[in-house]
Design a protein around this motif. Structure first.
Motif, PDB file in Angstrom:
ATOM      1  N   GLU A  52      -7.799  -0.438  -1.272  1.00  0.00           N
ATOM      2  CA  GLU A  52      -8.302   0.194  -1.008  1.00  0.00           C
ATOM      3  C   GLU A  52      -9.445  -0.186  -1.192  1.00  0.00           C
ATOM      4  N   GLU A  53     -10.639   0.071  -2.327  1.00  0.00           N
ATOM      5  CA  GLU A  53     -12.361  -0.312  -1.733  1.00  0.00           C
ATOM      6  C   GLU A  53     -12.540  -1.050  -1.191  1.00  0.00           C
ATOM      7  N   ALA A  54     -11.999  -2.357  -1.032  1.00  0.00           N
ATOM      8  CA  ALA A  54     -11.668  -3.546   0.263  1.00  0.00           C
ATOM      9  C   ALA A  54     -12.048  -2.186   1.264  1.00  0.00           C
ATOM     10  N   GLU A  55     -11.000  -1.860   1.726  1.00  0.00           N
ATOM     11  CA  GLU A  55     -11.198  -1.263   2.998  1.00  0.00           C
ATOM     12  C   GLU A  55     -12.203  -0.521   3.121  1.00  0.00           C
ATOM     13  N   ALA A  56     -13.047   0.791   2.099  1.00  0.00           N
ATOM     14  CA  ALA A  56     -13.497   0.885   2.033  1.00  0.00           C
ATOM     15  C   ALA A  56     -15.264   0.112   2.746  1.00  0.00           C
ATOM     16  N   ALA A  57     -15.141  -1.430   1.473  1.00  0.00           N
ATOM     17  CA  ALA A  57     -16.733  -1.959   1.957  1.00  0.00           C
ATOM     18  C   ALA A  57     -16.018  -2.208   3.129  1.00  0.00           C
ATOM     19  N   ALA A  58     -15.204  -2.429   4.227  1.00  0.00           N
ATOM     20  CA  ALA A  58     -15.312  -3.031   5.450  1.00  0.00           C
ATOM     21  C   ALA A  58     -15.578  -2.208   6.192  1.00  0.00           C
ATOM     22  N   ALA A  59     -15.566  -0.944   6.138  1.00  0.00           N
ATOM     23  CA  ALA A  59     -15.647  -0.257   7.236  1.00  0.00           C
ATOM     24  C   ALA A  59     -16.379   0.228   8.069  1.00  0.00           C
ATOM     25  N   ARG A  60     -16.457  -0.156   9.270  1.00  0.00           N
ATOM     26  CA  ARG A  60     -17.225   0.139  10.243  1.00  0.00           C
ATOM     27  C   ARG A  60     -17.754   1.437  10.125  1.00  0.00           C
ATOM     28  N   ASP A  61     -19.083   1.959  10.755  1.00  0.00           N
ATOM     29  CA  ASP A  61     -20.057   2.854  10.314  1.00  0.00           C
ATOM     30  C   ASP A  61     -19.442   4.278  11.013  1.00  0.00           C
ATOM     31  N   GLY A  62     -18.968   5.318  10.567  1.00  0.00           N
ATOM     32  CA  GLY A  62     -18.578   6.439  10.350  1.00  0.00           C
ATOM     33  C   GLY A  62     -16.614   6.311   9.860  1.00  0.00           C
ATOM     34  N   SER A  63     -16.925   5.249   9.726  1.00  0.00           N
ATOM     35  CA  SER A  63     -15.269   5.697   9.404  1.00  0.00           C
ATOM     36  C   SER A  63     -14.523   5.414   7.907  1.00  0.00           C
ATOM     37  N   TYR A  75      -1.326  13.216  -4.403  1.00  0.00           N
ATOM     38  CA  TYR A  75      -0.465  12.288  -4.744  1.00  0.00           C
ATOM     39  C   TYR A  75      -1.069  10.712  -5.905  1.00  0.00           C
ATOM     40  N   GLU A  76      -2.300  10.260  -5.342  1.00  0.00           N
ATOM     41  CA  GLU A  76      -2.952   9.748  -6.681  1.00  0.00           C
ATOM     42  C   GLU A  76      -2.688  11.007  -7.897  1.00  0.00           C
ATOM     43  N   LYS A  77      -3.243  11.715  -8.152  1.00  0.00           N
ATOM     44  CA  LYS A  77      -2.874  12.526  -8.946  1.00  0.00           C
ATOM     45  C   LYS A  77      -1.557  12.724  -9.633  1.00  0.00           C
ATOM     46  N   THR A  78      -0.709  12.187  -9.066  1.00  0.00           N
ATOM     47  CA  THR A  78       0.766  11.890  -9.571  1.00  0.00           C
ATOM     48  C   THR A  78       0.508  10.579 -10.259  1.00  0.00           C
ATOM     49  N   ALA A  79      -0.230   9.361  -9.133  1.00  0.00           N
ATOM     50  CA  ALA A  79       0.625   8.590  -9.514  1.00  0.00           C
ATOM     51  C   ALA A  79      -0.459   7.875 -10.501  1.00  0.00           C
ATOM     52  N   LEU A  80      -1.692   8.323 -11.235  1.00  0.00           N
ATOM     53  CA  LEU A  80      -2.207   7.925 -11.956  1.00  0.00           C
ATOM     54  C   LEU A  80      -2.172   7.743 -13.595  1.00  0.00           C
ATOM     55  N   ASN A  81      -0.915   9.038 -13.792  1.00  0.00           N
ATOM     56  CA  ASN A  81      -0.383   9.487 -14.982  1.00  0.00           C
ATOM     57  C   ASN A  81       0.674   8.373 -14.757  1.00  0.00           C
ATOM     58  N   GLU A  82       0.749   8.347 -16.585  1.00  0.00           N
ATOM     59  CA  GLU A  82       1.141   6.736 -17.777  1.00  0.00           C
ATOM     60  C   GLU A  82       3.365   6.675 -16.847  1.00  0.00           C
ATOM     61  N   ASN A  83       3.245   7.648 -17.199  1.00  0.00           N
ATOM     62  CA  ASN A  83       4.835   7.375 -16.620  1.00  0.00           C
ATOM     63  C   ASN A  83       5.107   7.525 -15.180  1.00  0.00           C
ATOM     64  N   VAL A  84       4.482   7.403 -14.012  1.00  0.00           N
ATOM     65  CA  VAL A  84       5.029   6.745 -13.622  1.00  0.00           C
ATOM     66  C   VAL A  84       3.793   5.343 -12.851  1.00  0.00           C
ATOM     67  N   HIS A  85       4.883   5.340 -12.123  1.00  0.00           N
ATOM     68  CA  HIS A  85       4.550   3.902 -11.360  1.00  0.00           C
ATOM     69  C   HIS A  85       4.872   3.016  -9.860  1.00  0.00           C
ATOM     70  N   PHE A  86       3.555   2.471  -9.182  1.00  0.00           N
ATOM     71  CA  PHE A  86       3.899   2.204  -7.598  1.00  0.00           C
ATOM     72  C   PHE A  86       4.356   0.576  -8.159  1.00  0.00           C
ATOM     73  N   ILE A  87       5.436  -0.004  -7.447  1.00  0.00           N
ATOM     74  CA  ILE A  87       5.627  -1.406  -7.372  1.00  0.00           C
ATOM     75  C   ILE A  87       5.978  -1.849  -5.978  1.00  0.00           C
ATOM     76  N   VAL A 135       0.851  -1.622   0.305  1.00  0.00           N
ATOM     77  CA  VAL A 135       0.097   0.144   0.036  1.00  0.00           C
ATOM     78  C   VAL A 135       1.009   1.223  -0.174  1.00  0.00           C
ATOM     79  N   PRO A 136       0.134   1.940  -0.350  1.00  0.00           N
ATOM     80  CA  PRO A 136       1.061   3.541  -0.759  1.00  0.00           C
ATOM     81  C   PRO A 136       1.103   4.585   0.270  1.00  0.00           C
ATOM     82  N   TRP A 152      -3.176  -1.239  -5.664  1.00  0.00           N
ATOM     83  CA  TRP A 152      -3.821  -0.815  -4.650  1.00  0.00           C
ATOM     84  C   TRP A 152      -5.183  -0.042  -4.239  1.00  0.00           C
ATOM     85  N   LYS A 153      -5.947   0.125  -6.183  1.00  0.00           N
ATOM     86  CA  LYS A 153      -6.989   0.447  -5.560  1.00  0.00           C
ATOM     87  C   LYS A 153      -8.153  -0.501  -5.390  1.00  0.00           C
ATOM     88  N   LYS A 154      -7.891  -1.436  -5.975  1.00  0.00           N
ATOM     89  CA  LYS A 154      -8.417  -2.747  -4.902  1.00  0.00           C
ATOM     90  C   LYS A 154      -8.699  -2.910  -3.686  1.00  0.00           C
TER      91      LYS A 154
END
Length: 438
Positions: A411-422, A61-73, A38-39, A407-409
């Protein structure tokens, strides 16, 4: 085409990637490596979970990360899965942006007693860092001592004092929240070697203590200098000292109404930890400030302590084949240059100082150094393959690389598992993160 490897995906890493992209545009490829899947580094694991507005900088940072010439490893350990010399053979420049993730040790008698922690461990525990998920601090006692006079000490004191309702909107991990909600802590002592005019606490963080539901901050009037002496302070520090003055003016009746007290014990230097297997007391020496330094007076006393958290600074992690300054706890460097083709930025360069925003000019500065060294020929040949060469090595070594899309997947899984208010429920195990990416 220029190829740059950045080690570390926190603020310093992403600001460096942003700077490289702005300077070279489509003529650069930037790969950002991280040992975790995770970043965002400090933003995810260091910023207090109840400070979501600060964590919002990750959108930049996500705006930078989504550019085609920047890759997260992600999920690649530099120094283990791949060495720095190997990266040098693939990339024109290697930038260490690893931060300072390790606690500076408070080397005092009794440090081996249980229930004594560094702030990196404690903050990592309630922020869900996989390294500290199993920390299990014992909060069954009534007395906590937090050593340090910076914002991290304030964060920890505040987190220890909050009610469940006050964690609404925070992304504190559930196992830490449940431990905190069953806590018996009734007094939190913040120990500082020097006085009000030397604190590193900022006004916003101090002000938060004044509005806690079940805790009240206490400052001894005798620790405060004469008010006219505040006039020589820079505006931010003067505001912070004003908060301390307001805490000293809180009536006893207000303290009596709240079950938890946060006491600022200034001019107090810890000398030893005492207890039978587990910490029970901190031996403290009274100090006085002479020429900006805390000097012991010889007067000692003890502070009850069922748990101690030391917030006295951080150190970077050494990496094989890279010169390291053990005394300073950072990479040995000259203005950001370590060796030809190896650079450092952020806390890895200057030590744990400044704010998150301080890393932006730092990132732009190191890219200027790289550009200078490229144009002067210091970095040698320019036919390196960058990501193409790394992908070949990763396949040979069967590395389970995590991409930004992965990572976006997560992140989506963490959001789906969030308790109320988090906003999210963070995975605290690397294996769970890997499973979530599919």
């Amino acid at each position: 085409m220029r190829h740059i490897a950045i080690i570390g995906s926190g603020p310093a890493g992403y600001y460096t990637a942003e700077a490289a992209q702005k300077l070279w545009g489509d003529d650069v490829r930037v790969d950002i490596f991280d040992m975790l899947p995770v970043p965002y580094g400090l933003i995810r694991f260091g910023v207090a979970p109840d400070h979501q507005s600060i964590k919002g900088v990750s959108r930049r940072y996500e705006k930078t990360a989504l550019n085609e010439n920047v890759h997260f490893i992600g999920n690649v350990r530099v120094g283990e899965d791949i060495t720095v010399p190997e990266l040098q053979s693939m990339y024109d420049a290697v930038v260490l942006a690893t931060g300072a993730p390790n606690d500076r040790e408070l080397d005092l008698p009794g440090k081996e007693l249980s229930n004594i922690f560094g702030s990196a461990a404690m903050v990592g525990w309630y922020n869900g860092h996989p390294q500290f998920a199993d920390l299990a601090p014992d909060l069954s006692g009534q007395h906590a001592v937090v050593i340090g006079m910076g914002n991290v000490a304030l964060d920890i004191a505040r987190i220890l004092a909050k009610t469940e309702a006050e964690f609404e909107g925070a992304d504190i991990v559930s196992h830490a929240l449940q431990t905190l909600l069953s806590s018996n802590i009734r007094s939190i002592t913040i120990l500082g070697r020097r006085g009000p005019h030397q604190i590193m606490m900022t006004p916003k963080e101090l002000g938060e203590l004044a509005v806690l539901e079940r805790a009240s901050p206490r400052v001894d009037r005798d620790d405060l200098p004469e008010e006219e002496e505040d006039m020589v302070l820079e505006p931010g520090l003067r505001k912070s000292v004003n908060h301390l003055r307001s805490f000293a003016a809180i009536p006893e009746s207000v303290h009596a109404e709240k079950p938890i007290e946060i006491h600022f014990d200034m001019f107090a230097s810890p000398r030893a930890f005492e207890g039978d297997g587990k910490v029970q007391r901190v031996l403290v020496e009274r100090t006085e400030v002479k020429q900006g330094r805390a000097v012991g007076t010889g007067e000692t006393y003890t502070v009850p302590a069922d748990i101690v958290v030391s917030c006295i600074g951080y150190r970077s992690s050494p990496i094989p084949d890279v010169p390291f300054d053990e005394r300073a706890g950072k990479f040995a460097n000259d203005g950001g240059r370590i060796l030809p083709g190896i650079y450092c930025v952020g806390w890895a360069k200057r030590g744990p100082s400044g704010t998150i925003g301080t890393n932006r000019p730092d990132g732009f500065g190191v890219v200027d150094l790289i550009a200078e060294d490229l144009s002067s020929g210091v970095l040698g040949r320019s036919d390196k393959k960058g990501r193409e060469a790394f992908d070949t090595l990763a396949k040979e070594r069967d590395l389970d690389v995590v991409t930004f899309r992965d990572w976006k997947k997560i992140e989506e899984a963490e959001a789906a598992a969030a308790r109320d208010g988090s906003p999210r429920e963070k995975f605290v195990e690397i294996e769970a993160m890997i499973r979530a990416k599919g």
